[in-house]
Write a protein that holds these residues in place. Structure first.
Motif, PDB file in Angstrom:
ATOM      1  N   ALA A   1     -84.013   3.342   8.081  1.00  0.00           N
ATOM      2  CA  ALA A   1     -85.142   4.101   7.532  1.00  0.00           C
ATOM      3  C   ALA A   1     -85.964   4.731   8.652  1.00  0.00           C
ATOM      4  CB  ALA A   1     -86.015   3.206   6.663  1.00  0.00           C
TER       5      ALA A   1
ATOM      6  N   VAL B   1     -73.738  -3.551   5.147  1.00  0.00           N
ATOM      7  CA  VAL B   1     -74.755  -2.756   4.443  1.00  0.00           C
ATOM      8  C   VAL B   1     -74.273  -2.281   3.075  1.00  0.00           C
ATOM      9  CG1 VAL B   1     -76.101  -1.870   6.388  1.00  0.00           C
ATOM     10  CG2 VAL B   1     -73.975  -0.711   5.743  1.00  0.00           C
TER      11      VAL B   1
ATOM     12  N   PHE C   1     -81.889  -2.123   7.336  1.00  0.00           N
ATOM     13  CA  PHE C   1     -82.561  -1.072   6.559  1.00  0.00           C
ATOM     14  C   PHE C   1     -83.805  -0.547   7.262  1.00  0.00           C
ATOM     15  CE2 PHE C   1     -84.724  -4.643   4.155  1.00  0.00           C
ATOM     16  CZ  PHE C   1     -86.038  -4.232   4.273  1.00  0.00           C
TER      17      PHE C   1
ATOM     18  N   ARG D   1     -92.272  -2.587   6.266  1.00  0.00           N
ATOM     19  CA  ARG D   1     -91.136  -3.169   5.556  1.00  0.00           C
ATOM     20  C   ARG D   1     -91.143  -4.697   5.586  1.00  0.00           C
ATOM     21  NH1 ARG D   1     -88.612   1.743   3.682  1.00  0.00           N
ATOM     22  NH2 ARG D   1     -90.030   3.230   4.661  1.00  0.00           N
TER      23      ARG D   1
ATOM     24  N   GLU E   1     -79.937   2.015   0.297  1.00  0.00           N
ATOM     25  CA  GLU E   1     -80.243   2.989  -0.751  1.00  0.00           C
ATOM     26  C   GLU E   1     -81.698   2.824  -1.218  1.00  0.00           C
ATOM     27  OE1 GLU E   1     -77.503   1.093  -0.727  1.00  0.00           O
ATOM     28  OE2 GLU E   1     -75.743   2.381  -1.012  1.00  0.00           O
ATOM     29  N   ALA E   2     -82.191   1.602  -1.218  1.00  0.00           N
ATOM     30  CA  ALA E   2     -83.580   1.397  -1.643  1.00  0.00           C
ATOM     31  C   ALA E   2     -84.558   2.088  -0.692  1.00  0.00           C
ATOM     32  CB  ALA E   2     -83.905  -0.090  -1.753  1.00  0.00           C
TER      33      ALA E   2
ATOM     34  N   THR F   1     -80.255  -8.072   7.168  1.00  0.00           N
ATOM     35  CA  THR F   1     -80.460  -7.019   6.177  1.00  0.00           C
ATOM     36  C   THR F   1     -81.721  -6.232   6.510  1.00  0.00           C
ATOM     37  OG1 THR F   1     -79.329  -8.239   4.426  1.00  0.00           O
ATOM     38  CG2 THR F   1     -80.958  -6.630   3.719  1.00  0.00           C
ATOM     39  N   GLN F   2     -82.776  -6.953   6.819  1.00  0.00           N
ATOM     40  CA  GLN F   2     -84.049  -6.320   7.164  1.00  0.00           C
ATOM     41  C   GLN F   2     -83.915  -5.415   8.389  1.00  0.00           C
ATOM     42  OE1 GLN F   2     -87.147  -8.736   9.209  1.00  0.00           O
ATOM     43  NE2 GLN F   2     -88.083  -8.698   7.188  1.00  0.00           N
TER      44      GLN F   2
ATOM     45  N   LYS G   1     -78.270   7.549   1.389  1.00  0.00           N
ATOM     46  CA  LYS G   1     -76.922   7.334   0.834  1.00  0.00           C
ATOM     47  C   LYS G   1     -76.003   6.764   1.900  1.00  0.00           C
ATOM     48  CE  LYS G   1     -73.366   9.849  -1.812  1.00  0.00           C
ATOM     49  NZ  LYS G   1     -73.657   9.346  -3.154  1.00  0.00           N
ATOM     50  N   LEU G   2     -75.140   5.852   1.486  1.00  0.00           N
ATOM     51  CA  LEU G   2     -74.051   5.386   2.336  1.00  0.00           C
ATOM     52  C   LEU G   2     -72.817   6.205   2.016  1.00  0.00           C
ATOM     53  CD1 LEU G   2     -74.456   1.504   2.066  1.00  0.00           C
ATOM     54  CD2 LEU G   2     -75.291   3.004   3.871  1.00  0.00           C
TER      55      LEU G   2
ATOM     56  N   GLU H   1     -75.847  -6.443   0.801  1.00  0.00           N
ATOM     57  CA  GLU H   1     -77.286  -6.383   1.087  1.00  0.00           C
ATOM     58  C   GLU H   1     -78.106  -5.839  -0.086  1.00  0.00           C
ATOM     59  OE1 GLU H   1     -77.829  -4.573   4.972  1.00  0.00           O
ATOM     60  OE2 GLU H   1     -76.610  -6.133   5.920  1.00  0.00           O
ATOM     61  N   GLY H   2     -77.589  -5.972  -1.280  1.00  0.00           N
ATOM     62  CA  GLY H   2     -78.382  -5.667  -2.464  1.00  0.00           C
ATOM     63  C   GLY H   2     -78.838  -4.220  -2.571  1.00  0.00           C
ATOM     64  N   GLY H   3     -78.101  -3.311  -1.955  1.00  0.00           N
ATOM     65  CA  GLY H   3     -78.512  -1.910  -2.028  1.00  0.00           C
ATOM     66  C   GLY H   3     -79.751  -1.632  -1.191  1.00  0.00           C
ATOM     67  N   ALA H   4     -79.910  -2.385  -0.111  1.00  0.00           N
ATOM     68  CA  ALA H   4     -81.141  -2.264   0.686  1.00  0.00           C
ATOM     69  C   ALA H   4     -81.282  -0.899   1.349  1.00  0.00           C
ATOM     70  CB  ALA H   4     -81.171  -3.357   1.754  1.00  0.00           C
TER      71      ALA H   4
ATOM     72  N   GLY I   1     -83.810   5.060   0.278  1.00  0.00           N
ATOM     73  CA  GLY I   1     -83.592   6.460  -0.066  1.00  0.00           C
ATOM     74  C   GLY I   1     -82.379   7.106   0.581  1.00  0.00           C
TER      75      GLY I   1
END
Lengths: 342, 342, 342, 342
Positions: free
Chosen positions: C70, C87, C66, C230, C96-97, C62-63, C101-102, C91-94, C99
């Protein structure tokens, strides 16, 4: 050339501009801490019969949507919306830019959400490895010109409360919704059934401005600060208060909305009378005729409009929109010119 | 009661309101894709002698600052600013809300940045465990009413280019800066020396609006999309273009700015003649008298103003601001009333 | 009780733990600036035949997803992915977190993207009011156990390059993909066809760790800084380098991946021989049997596994996963116990 | 060559590695939902005498800081920290990347915050145009090796509670703090006085890992989801639980911390005996000698260390750090070699 491009083509209703001109000489305190905003906010709370609401003025719809959502949610929470929702397809990823995921339900062509569309997303959200669904976004009128009935809103509200979901209503076209013949919803209903909603000024006679009504007291904290942070505090904030006061104090807001809806409905009936179907049939100030592609050049010459989507290999859905500035003569002229051209 | 609270207390210069009223009947395409915006943008490019610039209209200063910074920077890059910079102390953490750190230099009381203040931050940024300094934010006039000289801007620009730093100038009060007696900077100078800057409308006669001039072509990509994403695209964007056209086509913008500066300088001289010192002495439309606390009740009764900061145990710095709406009679009346009260 | 829950149930392959123990006495510089990381990075560049690549070690999948996204995108740009993509749903909305959009394409049950799925999203993205599609995210093996062929990757890569899209491959299960019988893709292929991809350690024998290969030089700038920002820089970063060196220097990585795939394929064949269908048929180390709900209690008693999704009113898709730690005897025992229970 | 570079140069205390090796054969459920994590969490709650705490394991310090801050704050809220705080100067802008501003107090050279430093920032925050101060970040030991006394923490806690501020303690070096001779703080004190704090593993014997203790129940909601979203959920999360269990169940954590502090204090006394002053005097496992620049080449040849900052034209502050792996013989050898070289 007729203009049915949208409901924000003209500056403002003349009464709004006159009010600004009439007060132009005054010195007014900045950032919305003025008497016009206070009095417009009080007027709105009265109209909603909701004294505990917090009324906040912002500049535009996208801004109101993302600022409210960012203010209301925690970082791990997301937004349930129709895939056709304005936040999903027309706002440049503004909600995601605040860090929140949109959880899209595949809505019917009318663009409405229902409990049946919401509940599977709630179910998926029980898994702690995904975003927690926490807010339901709906628009009234929808992006497709359809309006919610009171029964539908009550069902949505009950579903939300049963599932720890906030209900947020995008009212950029609330005037047009309330102007629809089939509308049976009132401002006190919205105050009772949602956690927050807004009354759109931009698309109903104001130069710009949306009045956000935060009904749920738990969502009111810190709102001015986040509004400032997201660029939504107008230096001359009193201009927003003054416009809403002008539009709402004597019902002008509803009068011009009803006029716009009447114009659109006349367009819709006229087009249907020529055998042109709608997709879907609209109740508000936007109509969506399905036209053969061969008709597009004719329309291009006749009026300003927007291509909405493709219907099939040979048909296009177009969008015609009316506003306070649309004249009955425009509608009649357009219909008769079109009939002549067919 | 005299009004020296700020330069955004009145709606707009009458010529601006008249222009909007004159065009209110028109149907104009939305979101700034109209002829008024195109023509105002061209006018600004001409005034800057910079045909390759991209001119973008936004609604307010905070919004312009964070949208531009978010557009120009990569996630690991930060902003060097004076600790007194508007982005640091008056915008609700708007830049940080886009994910970027402000690297604060402790500026002199005039609020100006210099290469000497910037270079140590560049040095610290060589460490890969910290944010990379990438953009220098300055305001002209500064938050403390002082203006940059051409020599100072040239030194800053050279320092930035030598250190891979972008130079961004917040021109919310650019009119007042250019209206200062000691100003020797021109729009073509800004176009030559900065990567982007803006011409503020809100504080110099417009209802609202800032004209961002993106000089550096490498920073122009995608700007409309991020503007939309951050809520900075006005539906009736043509209102911004029309206002800037009105203000700039015949030099009205500079005339009213010079008037405001003249009024402020008359205030400053008059106060100094009464033995009231300034902190610091201002060149623009804001003046910062240091008054004994015992004078505050007198001032409260006389005029609207803002408390700026405490000077020491018994003195307060206040801020008096003038605008297009300030009359010579207001200044004279205030000064003579104050003298009488002393 | 047999364990087919996942491929990260055990600490590490014994050779990995031994290597750490063998070097435990050493003093090594922190944050990945050490010789183990340098040498593992060089090894990976050699295996990819791509000397200009930048290899970065991160801690988890996940890391890595994102942080890379990013780093690679500008704020107004978005990610095209399959709706089944990791993704999007795990992945908990990682993303989008950060910024972004998927933009979801509705993929086939195998979870693969194709040019046909990508192009309509590119088309929609021409509208400047929406997010600009700029990066295509794929996983190999997919979340559904299927692997891409070289021809498929070449078609995707060509489509991306023709449409100004970056191609990013999530290789959390790259070992299992390359261990599949039908795989015809190599590391030099990935280096040639993608802009960045990663070689997953966590799910193939390491305690933790992913090796991100940034092939496109334009994407390499600033990566250490964003990694730090991050939380993806391990203080004892050399542990990541040492593990990848251990896994890759003699091919252990591929040996254990092939073993895991062999075990899964034996499970799949055995289950199919009992008449249990797959959804879809897997090529890698995860298999997805469609079992009657009545069988679930039997399975609960026999082994650890995960419920994947519902197939219909009376059938459930489950997921069985194998790893370096799965023994042939486990597979045989499970199949024979299950047969006995049927 | 002696090694005093930092306290994360070696992999792990041998007992930690042995524990991992001993359990390597087991199949353990992923993502921290296992018995090792549960039992380590319970152990920590017992040690803190705080059954209502929520204990969360994360991988590293930067990650723990920004994930906790992002979880605890609303978008318009900011963090008060010392300008020397780790979050401000060593973490790549990680907190700002989550959208939150750091409000820096200019701390004394020891790096401690006090109510006197906090209160002016609270005062400034009453202005609604700025970020609301909501969380106070402190480190114990500080970045400069100094430890808080119980009286100091009580004063901070009272100040925070009186001003609606959360108190968050970065315990990346909590072992070293508690190992200091002048320490009079205990885990139950921290549980009583802070809203959240963490017990650092990375810098005291673990391969990696921090144990975050969220004492305030109002801050516990949603933490697993945000941990997942920020890449802080380790697939093999049980490795974190097992390490903390190993370190804490028999007090090994405190033993090795005290050893590291003893080694550092011996270094400090020995250097002072040679006439080398400290800046400031340290109580923990890091010492900060002020050395003449002419001594640097000698030190370079003798040991690994870090340059901390410049003291004046001819002196440099260096940092020497000890850990579980530092031997008494190393300290003695270094001191006698240095004496010989002087």
């Amino acid at each position: 050339m007729y203009n049915f491009r949208n409901d924000y083509s003209e500056a403002a209703h003349p009464a709004v501009l006159s009010a600004i001109a009439a007060h132009n000489g005054e010195h007014v305190i900045g950032y919305g801490a003025d008497d016009y905003c206070a009095s417009a906010a009080q007027l709105i709370k009265n109209l909603c019969r909701c004294p505990e609401a917090d009324v906040q003025f912002l500049i535009g719809g996208t801004q109101t949507n993302f600022t409210a959502i960012a203010a209301f949610l925690r970082p791990w929470e997301g937004v349930i919306c129709a895939h056709t929702g304005h936040v999903n397809g027309h706002e440049g990823g503004a909600v995601e830019a605040t860090g929140h995921k949109l959880l899209q339900a595949h809505a019917a062509p009318d663009g409405k959400l229902t409990p049946e569309l919401i509940l599977p997303l709630v179910e998926e959200g029980r898994n702690e490895h995904v975003v927690l669904p926490r807010l339901v976004y709906i628009s009234d009128a929808t992006e497709n010109g359809v309006v919610y009935t009171l029964a539908e809103l009550e069902a949505l509200s009950a579903c939300c409360r049963a599932n720890n979901l906030l209900l947020f209503l995008d009212g950029a076209r609330l005037g047009a919704a309330f102007g629809a013949a089939e509308n049976d919803v009132t401002l006190p209903d919205l105050a009772r059934l949602t956690d927050a909603f807004y009354i759109g000024g931009t698309k109903n006679g104001a130069l710009m401005g949306e009045a956000l009504v935060i009904v749920n007291p738990a969502l009111q904290e810190g709102f001015f600060r986040i509004k400032k942070q997201r660029g939504a505090v107008l230096a001359k904030g009193w201009l927003l208060g003054l416009q809403f006061q002008t539009l709402l104090e004597d019902g002008l807001y509803w009068t011009i909305a009803r006029h716009a809806v009447d114009m659109a409905q006349a367009l819709q009936s006229g087009l249907e009378a020529m055998g042109i179907p709608m997709a879907p049939r609209s109740a508000s100030n936007m109509v969506f005729p399905v036209v053969p592609d061969s008709l597009l050049p004719v329309l291009d010459a006749l009026c300003a409009y927007e291509v909405w989507t493709r219907q099939d290999e040979r048909h296009t859905v177009i969008r015609l929109v009316t506003s306070f500035a649309t004249q009955a003569a425009d509608v009649e002229g357009f219909l008769s010119d079109l009939k002549a051209a067919l």
